[in-house]
Design an enzyme around this catalytic site. Structure first.
Site, mmCIF file in Angstrom:
data_model
loop_
_atom_site.group_PDB
_atom_site.id
_atom_site.type_symbol
_atom_site.label_atom_id
_atom_site.label_comp_id
_atom_site.label_asym_id
_atom_site.label_seq_id
_atom_site.Cartn_x
_atom_site.Cartn_y
_atom_site.Cartn_z
ATOM 1 N N HIS A 177 0.820 -1.210 0.000
ATOM 2 C CA HIS A 177 0.000 0.000 0.000
ATOM 3 C C HIS A 177 0.856 1.262 0.000
ATOM 4 O O HIS A 177 1.908 1.313 0.608
ATOM 5 C CB HIS A 177 -0.971 0.012 1.175
ATOM 6 C CG HIS A 177 -0.358 -0.113 2.525
ATOM 7 N ND1 HIS A 177 -1.022 0.248 3.662
ATOM 8 C CD2 HIS A 177 0.845 -0.572 2.929
ATOM 9 C CE1 HIS A 177 -0.263 0.021 4.704
ATOM 10 N NE2 HIS A 177 0.869 -0.483 4.289
ATOM 11 N N ASN A 178 0.368 2.246 -0.725
ATOM 12 C CA ASN A 178 0.999 3.560 -0.786
ATOM 13 C C ASN A 178 2.363 3.578 -1.463
ATOM 14 O O ASN A 178 3.096 4.571 -1.354
ATOM 15 C CB ASN A 178 1.130 4.175 0.625
ATOM 16 C CG ASN A 178 -0.228 4.502 1.224
ATOM 17 O OD1 ASN A 178 -0.927 3.611 1.691
ATOM 18 N ND2 ASN A 178 -0.626 5.759 1.165
#
Lengths: 316, 316, 316
Positions: C230-231
């Protein structure tokens, strides 16, 4: 199937006694209508105490077979249980279909398959393309993302989340080997049990047990692309980071952390609250409460010291 | 397509001669209506003996092009074959559909897709959500679990088992690179051939060949989350444990064992009966019959000795 | 939801002031109707400048909360933002369905699911079993192979290719931890943005951001079984070879190459044109333009020298 019919199917001599065999099982759990085997001397105690109706056994270990158990002598008990296993594998698709039971307030999209005799408890969300096999039980409030596959006989608790493409209950990687180098599949009649509040990441895989169950206890969180081998047991609140892998029969305590791309060699125990750093490779049982790393595995603080030394070494 | 039309499409000068080009292929297999290329001096012999109608070639290697083959001089033959490849890629979905042929006693669940012109032999079990592409052949007695994807043109033998979510025939990871750092896809027109009695685990991936075939020979067993790159050849009765990976054009002999999370670097050969321990990284060809480990790879017994030495070293 | 209602839900004292909270967000992006938190002193500058309506903050950092922001003191801000996150998670299936918009000349097979309010631009090819969630945008000329899953809110550019079974937009592996060792899910309201000309391999996984977006820039090519946390942000024209993995919030420059089975530890930057050799493990930020390898990561040329030394060492 009668024992003697089975033995003749797999090219072994008939037994003096004959009994009905309904399944295969391990020594500890087999009953008088089940066939088992002993795979090496470390299981002698289990053999002595088995209730199995019959066992494959090497001549050497014959004396340890209980009087109530029929001994079938062979060179390679593991191979003969593999040959036998195919006669007891379950149908993938039942001939008699029992409609699944769906709880209240479920959101089940089109293009979801739910197999015979499965039970989906209240408030489930099941998205397109998910395939739930037969005899599966899913507890309340579970979220099952698209294209998740849950094989037959899986038992799932409440509040679980399964991300897209993960596979629960596939056969373990178990074969016996012939002298000429072929691999004979051991059909896996076990299942997977997942307790409450477990989350499993996208495209991760959890294999079913050969006998008994692969178990993931409550609160455990599993990231993407993680492999859980057959017959593993994972304690409560454990964390398995992406691309880590547990070989068959690994037993993790509670609150164990497996870092990214870490792995175990199988048939070992990891104590409660142990942390395996990223890439750590666990090849034997370790006690809990400590941080390990490296491969072969050592304490992570030693691994860090070692790497610092190596950096000096390179500069010489 | 006429060669000169193709060349003008990809911004190269026209050839003095013009021929019909029907496909791209490697030097060894290209025929007089196929276009090929030479990628480095190690293929000079193949160039000398090619039957290709035309080849992309650097000026330096021009003299090795046979008289019967049109030479197209360019700086980067690999890049220009990549540019050309898109003109010969096959349609994913045929315009003219030929109904698939399904054998006797097959159990094919709803929600299975089987593409045009595919053949499923007797006794297949194909579970929900599996997608069989076009021109696929599947032998007798195969079991295809839910959501397995088999790309177009795959050929599969008898008695194979494919676990949920595995992908057979996806494009290999092949690109040519421009001077300004872009990656130009080489469209993969090859396929995958899987022989009898092969089992492939959940969410494993097998890439199709760029030309020719990725081949998995009979009796080989592949665990979950394994990657097989394009143009690999895996010999009979090999074993690939979970999360291992073969880079493109790896060639494994028979009865090779790749341990968990082991890998190869591609374009290398592993001899018969070689064993690569878990995490072993094979970066050059190795002879068979021995047990290897570590990365860089050494004999496993040396790796174990080395690790024992390192343990002492850390204690100094 | 009113802030005080939320606080009472998660067993915290009510605030003297009360405001409407519409979402959770990070300190930098939160607006006056959003709730945020500070997770460690390295974010003090972001805290000082936040426009968040309210923040969870430890007593120690209380003085850095702007006057316009309501401070909610607690021991563990990360845990309380996790508890809060579930009140702002979006419905997976919209109650009001908006029919998707499909462009011209698309080939969309049966058994494809496309969710509410999604847009598929011209010339898309979408094969059986693919599941496109809600509010997804897919640019022109994309090819989406069978059983690809694209979660809600994903934005995809033109000319992308997604191979079978890959998963785009699954939740990141983000939890806060209670004192008694439980893991509280941080619901991920972010998304994934994929720019033009990106190819993603079979069974690879790309997690959505917790806030904001996981971003893959144009021209990047990702092989099979790759994990993107994520991210993450991946620059233009990068290459990620099979079984590599990026932990959350890794930031790759342009034309970065991640070799097979390589990985990053997350929250780090890799400069433009860096190459990580196969199995390289990146545990801190590195500058671009160089070739690295090993774990811990060093320059690849040093790693090769080191391995040569180790080979001598073993022979002593």
């Amino acid at each position: 199937m009668l024992l003697n019919e089975l033995l003749s199917n797999i090219a072994l001599n008939k037994s003096l006694n004959d009994i009905e065999i309904l399944n295969i099982n391990d020594l500890t759990h087999a009953n008088k209508n089940e066939l088992s085997y002993i795979d090496g001397e470390k299981h002698i105690d289990a053999l002595k105490n088995t209730n199995a109706g019959a066992v494959f056994v090497t001549e050497k270990l014959l004396d340890f077979v209980p009087k109530t158990t029929i001994a079938i002598i062979c060179d390679n008990p593991h191979l003969f249980i593999a040959y036998s296993s195919k006669y007891f594998k379950k149908d993938l698709i039942s001939k008699i279909k029992i409609p699944p039971v769906i709880g209240k307030d479920c959101s089940i999209e089109d293009k979801v398959s739910i197999g015979s005799n499965s039970i989906i408890a209240d408030n489930a969300v099941i998205l397109s393309g998910a395939v739930i096999g037969e005899n599966v039980t899913i507890g309340k409030n579970c979220i099952i993302y698209p294209n998740v596959i849950i094989y037959n006989d899986t038992i799932i608790g409440e509040d679980c989340i399964f991300h897209a493409g993960c596979v629960i209950g596939s056969d373990g990687f178990g074969y016996a080997h012939t002298k000429d180098g072929r691999h004979i599949k051991i059909h896996h009649n076990g299942n997977v049990i997942i307790e409450d509040d477990v989350e499993i990441g996208a495209n991760s895989t959890v294999d079913r047990a050969v006998f008994g169950s692969t178990i993931i206890k409550k609160g455990t969180k599993i990231d993407n692309l993680v492999q859980i081998g057959h017959n593993c047991q994972i304690g409560e609140n454990s964390i398995l980071v992406a691309q880590s892998g547990l070989a068959g029969s690994s037993e993790l305590g509670k609150n164990v952390i497996m870092g990214g791309q870490s792995a175990t060699a199988g048939h070992l125990k990891i104590g409660d609250f142990a942390t395996i750093a990223a890439r750590g490779g666990v090849s034997k049982s370790i006690e809990g409460g400590r941080v390990y790393g490296g491969f072969p595995l050592i304490l992570q603080k030693d691994w860090l010291r070692l790497q610092a030394k190596i950096l000096k070494f390179i500069k010489k």
